[in-house]
Write a protein that holds these residues in place. Structure first.
Motif, PDB file in Angstrom:
ATOM      1  N   TRP A  57       0.819  -1.223   0.000  1.00  5.51           N
ATOM      2  CA  TRP A  57       0.000   0.000   0.000  1.00  5.51           C
ATOM      3  C   TRP A  57       0.849   1.268   0.000  1.00  5.51           C
ATOM      4  O   TRP A  57       0.326   2.358  -0.113  1.00  5.51           O
ATOM      5  CB  TRP A  57      -0.876   0.015   1.274  1.00  5.51           C
ATOM      6  N   SER A  58       2.157   1.141   0.086  1.00  4.28           N
ATOM      7  CA  SER A  58       2.999   2.299   0.387  1.00  4.28           C
ATOM      8  C   SER A  58       3.091   3.310  -0.750  1.00  4.28           C
ATOM      9  O   SER A  58       3.211   2.940  -1.908  1.00  4.28           O
ATOM     10  CB  SER A  58       4.429   1.854   0.724  1.00  4.28           C
ATOM     11  N   TYR A  59       3.011   4.568  -0.372  1.00  4.31           N
ATOM     12  CA  TYR A  59       3.510   5.646  -1.226  1.00  4.31           C
ATOM     13  C   TYR A  59       4.262   6.599  -0.322  1.00  4.31           C
ATOM     14  O   TYR A  59       4.052   6.594   0.897  1.00  4.31           O
ATOM     15  CB  TYR A  59       2.391   6.344  -1.997  1.00  4.31           C
ATOM     16  N   GLU A  60       5.146   7.370  -0.906  1.00  5.15           N
ATOM     17  CA  GLU A  60       5.935   8.312  -0.120  1.00  5.15           C
ATOM     18  C   GLU A  60       5.934   9.681  -0.794  1.00  5.15           C
ATOM     19  O   GLU A  60       5.943   9.772  -2.023  1.00  5.15           O
ATOM     20  CB  GLU A  60       7.400   7.835  -0.025  1.00  5.15           C
ATOM     21  N   GLN A  61       5.967  10.721   0.044  1.00  2.23           N
ATOM     22  CA  GLN A  61       6.137  12.065  -0.498  1.00  2.23           C
ATOM     23  C   GLN A  61       7.606  12.439  -0.418  1.00  2.23           C
ATOM     24  O   GLN A  61       8.174  12.505   0.679  1.00  2.23           O
ATOM     25  CB  GLN A  61       5.292  13.090   0.274  1.00  2.23           C
TER      26      GLN A  61
END
Ligand SMILES: *Cc1c(COP(=O)(O)O)cnc(C)c1O
Length: 400
Positions: A230-234
């Motif tokens: 599920w990961s997203y990063e800014q």
């Protein structure tokens, strides 16, 4: 207004495509957007296209991708819409303005003089005024260490012959790192609001995409500390500058008609060229030799002393002449914030006192051109003539 200076050409094919697109599963971030981007890249001869919500947004992400930040400078033309300079200020940078040539474009010798005096700016942003290709080869040579970002909001489909004699398309990345287009209704093709950055550089393209979407990264291989599927990063501060798939559907049909639109605009320009030959007081601002204009505008010069009268007379006849542009360095905001002033760019200031954009868009026919030319001839014969002093007060007329 019977004849505005520009107007979109949208028909049944666009209506059908938009109607289908609003019933698709994905209204944004879907396959139609990707198809529009691929078609745009193909049309201009670039590897990557990133469609965004406006030409202004495109300038903003392109400048950021070029590394423009606080204490940086962006050198551009004062003869442009305010967005070209505003986007630099959004980045915390300062604009610099160099003077224009006889075609209304950044003058390479003025760029060279500015660079000699103030150093190399982070970005140089030539504007292809009216769709007339600027001398990008000479501008690039005048400042080899600057990143070249073309503001081609007037110039989708324009081209020029480079010094080795090869025809280039505006946006093909021959000299510019990135090229920016607008799809506002007055421009060559429209998506309502919309814009794009095109580039041949995969890293710049990735950066523009990330900035369009809040600075978010989703590719598993790019994540710094993946926590799960599920990961997203800014990774940086970005924006919501997305173009919807509904807009992209409109843009795809419009893009399919690009050559027709360009030919129709060129035909209007040629009709003006012929008809205005008989009016010595009207001097068209044409493209440089060895270029093919996109003819977003058909700009002419009349004497500064007569311009207000001609403007008002044509407007009274339902002809939507416009002034492109009040020079950006003379806008109150730029004068106050960056201490720019009259005299900084004399050629642009002189052009701006005399210029009028005549109606020019694909839906016009020969009779429309004749209507404008007749009205122009009549206005120039009329008295009394306003004084040059009175005319100067119209300099602040806004031309969007
Ligand atoms: C139209 C235009 C813009 C801004 O484009 P939008 O899509 O209206 O944000 C920027 N520069 C120039 C030269 C333009 O003509």
């Amino acid at each position: 207004m019977r004849l505005p200076y520009s107007r979109q050409t949208v028909g049944a094919a666009e209506a059908a495509a938009v109607s289908a697109a609003v019933q698709d599963a994905l209204l944004t971030g879907g396959p139609t957007l990707a198809r529009f981007e691929a078609a745009l890249a193909d049309a201009v001869g670039a590897t990557h296209a990133i469609a965004v919500s406006s030409g202004t947004a495109a300038l903003h992400v392109a400048y950021l991708a070029a590394g423009v930040g606080f204490a940086d400078e962006v050198l551009t033309s004062p003869l442009t819409f305010v967005a070209t300079a505003n986007a630099a200020v959004y980045c915390g940078a300062a604009p610099r303005f160099a003077d224009v040539d006889a075609h209304g474009n950044l003058d390479p010798s003025a760029v060279a003089a500015d660079v000699a005096r103030h150093g190399t700016p982070r970005v140089i942003a030539p504007v292809h005024y009216a769709g007339h290709p600027a001398a990008v080869d000479a501008i690039a040579d005048a400042a080899p260490d600057a990143v070249l970002v073309e503001d081609a909001c007037h110039a989708l489909g324009a081209g020029w012959r480079d010094p080795s004699g090869v025809w280039r398309r505006v946006g093909d990345g021959a000299r510019a790192a990135m090229t920016v287009f607008s799809f506002h209704p007055v421009k060559t093709i429209t998506t309502g609001e919309g814009g794009a950055v095109v580039t041949n550089d995969a890293l710049l393209a990735r950066r523009c995409r990330r900035l369009r979407d809040h600075g978010l990264v989703r590719e598993p291989a790019e994540l710094e500390a993946p926590d799960g599927p599920w990961s997203y990063e800014q990774h940086e501060l970005g924006f919501n500058y997305r173009l919807t798939d509904v807009q992209a559907a409109l843009g795809l049909v419009q893009l399919g008609r690009l050559e027709h639109f360009l030919a129709a605009r060129r035909q209007v320009a040629e009709q003006y060229d012929r008809a205005l030959g008989a009016l010595a007081e009207v001097r068209p601002i044409g493209p440089a030799p060895g270029t093919r204009s996109g003819w977003h505008l058909y700009p002419v010069r009349v004497s500064a002393a007569r311009r207000r009268h001609v403007f008002e007379a044509l407007r009274a006849d339902g002809i939507g002449v416009q002034v492109h542009y009040a020079p950006v360095h003379l806008q109150p905001y730029y004068r106050r914030r960056f201490a720019t002033s009259a005299g900084d760019c004399p050629a642009a200031e002189s052009l701006a006192r005399e210029v009028l954009s005549l109606p020019c868009f694909p839906g016009m026919d020969g009779a429309d051109v004749a209507t404008v030319v007749t009205a122009l001839a009549r206005a120039l014969e009329e008295r009394p003539r306003p004084t040059a002093r009175a005319e100067e007060r119209t300099d602040a007329v806004h031309a969007g």
